[in-house]
Design a protein around this motif. Structure first.
Motif, mmCIF file in Angstrom:
data_model
loop_
_atom_site.group_PDB
_atom_site.id
_atom_site.type_symbol
_atom_site.label_atom_id
_atom_site.label_comp_id
_atom_site.label_asym_id
_atom_site.label_seq_id
_atom_site.Cartn_x
_atom_site.Cartn_y
_atom_site.Cartn_z
ATOM 1 N N LEU A 250 0.790 -1.229 0.012
ATOM 2 C CA LEU A 250 0.045 0.029 -0.079
ATOM 3 C C LEU A 250 1.018 1.114 -0.023
ATOM 4 C CD1 LEU A 250 -2.602 -0.915 2.796
ATOM 5 C CD2 LEU A 250 -3.059 -0.847 0.150
ATOM 6 N N HIS A 251 1.928 1.275 0.798
ATOM 7 C CA HIS A 251 2.784 2.432 1.094
ATOM 8 C C HIS A 251 3.567 2.610 -0.114
ATOM 9 C CE1 HIS A 251 5.371 5.630 2.689
ATOM 10 N NE2 HIS A 251 4.441 5.546 3.593
ATOM 11 N N PRO A 252 3.770 3.870 -0.661
ATOM 12 C CA PRO A 252 4.714 4.061 -1.751
ATOM 13 C C PRO A 252 6.278 3.534 -1.526
ATOM 14 C CG PRO A 252 3.366 6.076 -1.436
ATOM 15 C CD PRO A 252 2.943 5.073 -0.375
ATOM 16 N N TYR A 253 6.619 3.685 -0.293
ATOM 17 C CA TYR A 253 7.984 3.289 0.089
ATOM 18 C C TYR A 253 7.845 1.821 0.152
ATOM 19 C CZ TYR A 253 12.313 2.198 2.973
ATOM 20 O OH TYR A 253 13.330 2.054 3.237
ATOM 21 N N GLY A 288 6.583 16.865 7.614
ATOM 22 C CA GLY A 288 5.278 16.111 7.214
ATOM 23 C C GLY A 288 5.554 14.570 7.151
ATOM 24 N N CYS A 289 5.292 14.039 6.110
ATOM 25 C CA CYS A 289 5.726 12.587 5.661
ATOM 26 C C CYS A 289 7.256 12.553 5.568
ATOM 27 C CB CYS A 289 4.495 12.111 4.660
ATOM 28 S SG CYS A 289 5.406 10.669 3.926
ATOM 29 N N HIS A 290 8.006 11.847 6.224
ATOM 30 C CA HIS A 290 9.530 11.949 6.021
ATOM 31 C C HIS A 290 9.771 11.543 4.721
ATOM 32 C CE1 HIS A 290 9.613 13.036 10.114
ATOM 33 N NE2 HIS A 290 9.891 11.833 10.526
ATOM 34 N N ARG A 294 11.224 11.843 -1.628
ATOM 35 C CA ARG A 294 11.502 10.722 -2.526
ATOM 36 C C ARG A 294 10.303 9.940 -3.248
ATOM 37 N NH1 ARG A 294 15.067 6.928 0.975
ATOM 38 N NH2 ARG A 294 15.998 6.130 -0.942
ATOM 39 N N CYS A 295 9.186 10.173 -2.744
ATOM 40 C CA CYS A 295 7.955 9.761 -3.095
ATOM 41 C C CYS A 295 7.387 10.107 -4.528
ATOM 42 C CB CYS A 295 6.906 10.114 -2.017
ATOM 43 S SG CYS A 295 5.329 9.193 -2.470
ATOM 44 N N PRO A 296 7.157 9.084 -5.221
ATOM 45 C CA PRO A 296 6.666 9.442 -6.662
ATOM 46 C C PRO A 296 5.289 9.933 -6.679
ATOM 47 C CG PRO A 296 7.105 7.151 -6.503
ATOM 48 C CD PRO A 296 7.657 7.639 -5.078
ATOM 49 N N GLU A 301 0.247 18.681 0.012
ATOM 50 C CA GLU A 301 -0.020 18.477 1.496
ATOM 51 C C GLU A 301 0.768 17.299 2.236
ATOM 52 O OE1 GLU A 301 -2.195 18.006 -0.976
ATOM 53 O OE2 GLU A 301 -3.410 16.388 -0.838
ATOM 54 N N CYS A 302 1.512 16.596 1.587
ATOM 55 C CA CYS A 302 2.370 15.524 2.186
ATOM 56 C C CYS A 302 3.433 16.027 3.172
ATOM 57 C CB CYS A 302 3.144 14.667 1.276
ATOM 58 S SG CYS A 302 1.761 13.686 0.327
ATOM 59 N N SER A 303 3.896 17.277 2.679
ATOM 60 C CA SER A 303 4.973 18.131 3.532
ATOM 61 C C SER A 303 4.593 18.693 4.796
ATOM 62 C CB SER A 303 5.550 19.023 2.882
ATOM 63 O OG SER A 303 4.595 20.193 2.438
ATOM 64 N N ALA A 319 0.737 4.106 7.056
ATOM 65 C CA ALA A 319 0.779 5.700 7.196
ATOM 66 C C ALA A 319 1.117 6.420 6.280
ATOM 67 C CB ALA A 319 1.927 5.706 8.269
ATOM 68 N N CYS A 320 0.217 7.027 5.409
ATOM 69 C CA CYS A 320 0.266 7.832 4.006
ATOM 70 C C CYS A 320 -1.050 8.429 3.788
ATOM 71 C CB CYS A 320 0.429 6.661 2.918
ATOM 72 S SG CYS A 320 0.393 7.455 1.384
ATOM 73 N N ASN A 321 -0.968 9.496 3.463
ATOM 74 C CA ASN A 321 -1.854 10.583 3.081
ATOM 75 C C ASN A 321 -2.814 9.979 2.071
ATOM 76 O OD1 ASN A 321 -2.902 12.925 3.177
ATOM 77 N ND2 ASN A 321 -1.453 13.876 1.503
ATOM 78 N N LEU A 322 -2.388 8.926 1.278
ATOM 79 C CA LEU A 322 -3.267 8.525 0.270
ATOM 80 C C LEU A 322 -4.736 7.547 0.760
ATOM 81 C CD1 LEU A 322 -0.831 7.355 -2.287
ATOM 82 C CD2 LEU A 322 -1.955 9.583 -2.464
ATOM 83 N N TYR A 323 -4.641 7.240 1.890
ATOM 84 C CA TYR A 323 -5.408 6.254 2.442
ATOM 85 C C TYR A 323 -6.106 6.986 3.575
ATOM 86 C CZ TYR A 323 -2.322 3.171 -0.037
ATOM 87 O OH TYR A 323 -1.688 2.593 -1.167
HETATM 88 FE FE1 SF4 Z 1 4.052 9.629 -0.532
HETATM 89 FE FE2 SF4 Z 1 2.322 11.627 0.639
HETATM 90 FE FE3 SF4 Z 1 1.898 9.038 1.221
HETATM 91 FE FE4 SF4 Z 1 3.943 10.286 1.955
HETATM 92 S S1 SF4 Z 1 2.132 10.568 2.414
HETATM 93 S S2 SF4 Z 1 4.074 8.444 1.279
HETATM 94 S S3 SF4 Z 1 4.607 11.826 0.601
HETATM 95 S S4 SF4 Z 1 1.845 9.980 -0.798
#
Ligand code: SF4
Length: 323
Positions: A250-253, A288-290, A294-296, A301-303, A319-323
């Motif tokens: 789920l998480h981009p990382y 914000g989101c560390h 690096r996140c594609p 708002e992620c910062s 832990a992600c803004n997308l969810y």
């Molecule tokens: Fe990427 Fe934003 Fe999710 Fe962080 S919160 S992983 S920057 S989409």
């Protein structure tokens, strides 16, 4: 212990290191190596803890055993917070909670034979009567696939894989219930890695062990862990059943970590973008989101997003803004 109580539960574990600079040692900042990490490991199960080097996974493993004193949080072993244990109580817990290091050689005394090392441990902890120590040493060596005559050898006389077997048997000598396995195969050749992973799985079944398996490689964790937690800059960003985390991250990382795993089938390559750039300085992590630099999939708002490990309908946490 109730059947639903985890063997080990870590709640909001923190380890912050002050950083000082200059002649007077003026405080220059704080490295939040472990920043509110919560984990849960059930009896007889393996939790994988994955992330790039510098993400805090090794510090988390050592802090939960109190090899490094934590800054805050709780570590509940069978429901009791071992961070509040007295030195005498801690000695008891140390028997039950052991660690296997990546490089066992550096933690073995080069001037003592393997049999001598095991004898010291068995005597110190009074694991068996003195008369039975020799038999117990042979039995322990057999458990990790080493012949009894190896008891007379010194650490430098062993290969890398054999040394890791010694690292494992040293931890097993005190009859633990839980092992932190800190990158136990990453210094080994691939063929030896498979042997050690199979040994660990076999030991888990035979001795009802629970593991926290720390690795930078999701492909390795995929082989051994029932559940997996992915760490980035001191925080867990995704956790859940390993098969789900690996097949449907789920998480981009997590997606980027999986993209970095070499695939034998050329048609499977480059489905996802591999990770660009290095892990940022943990003394001064991005706001914000560390992961946002690096996140594609980063959005503006992620910062400023506030970290929140959210439970999804399938029981996974992310832990992600997308969810
Ligand atoms: Fe990427 Fe934003 Fe999710 Fe962080 S919160 S992983 S920057 S989409």
């Amino acid at each position: 212990m109730s059947s639903t109580q985890p063997l080990l539960e870590v709640k909001n574990l923190q380890k912050h290191f002050p950083v000082s600079r200059g002649f007077w040692g003026k405080k220059a900042g704080t490295v939040r190596a472990v920043d509110s990490v919560s984990l849960s490991i059930n009896s007889g199960k393996t939790l994988g803890l994955v992330g790039e080097s510098g993400c805090g996974k090794t510090t988390a493993g050592r802090t939960l055993l109190r090899l490094i004193e934590p800054t805050g949080g709780e570590v509940l072993y069978r429901g009791t917070n071992i961070l509040k244990a007295s030195p005498a109580e801690l000695r008891n817990y140390r028997r039950k909670l052991q660690i296997v290091f990546q490089d066992p050689y550096s933690s073995l005394n080069p001037r003592i034979t393997v049999g001598g090392m095991l004898k010291e441990i068995l005597q110190f902890h009074k694991i068996v009567p003195v008369k039975q120590i020799s038999d117990r040493i042979n039995e322990l060596l057999g458990i990790v696939g080493l012949a009894p005559e190896y008891a007379h050898r010194y650490p430098h006389e062993f290969s890398g894989g054999q040394r890791q077997r010694i690292g494992i048997v040293r931890a097993l000598a005190v009859e633990p219930e839980f092992l932190v396995l800190d990158e136990p195969v990453s210094a080994l050749d691939v063929s030896i890695q498979a042997q050690i992973l199979n040994l660990l799985k076999d030991l888990q079944k035979r001795l009802s062990l629970s593991y926290l398996f720390i690795s930078h490689a999701l492909s390795v964790v995929d082989h051994i862990a029932d559940e997996t937690a992915v760490m980035y800059l001191g925080r867990v960003v995704e956790s859940g059943e390993t098969s789900r985390v690996v097949s449907e991250p789920l998480h981009p990382y997590t997606k980027a970590l999986i993209a970095a795993v070499p695939r034998p089938d050329p048609s499977m390559r480059q489905i996802r973008e591999p990770l660009a750039g290095d892990v940022p300085n943990s003394m001064n992590p991005p706001s914000g989101c560390h992961f946002h630099p690096r996140c594609p999939q980063a959005r503006p708002e992620c910062s400023t997003w506030i970290y929140n490990l959210k439970e999804m309908p399938d029981g996974r946490k992310v832990a992600c803004n997308l969810y």
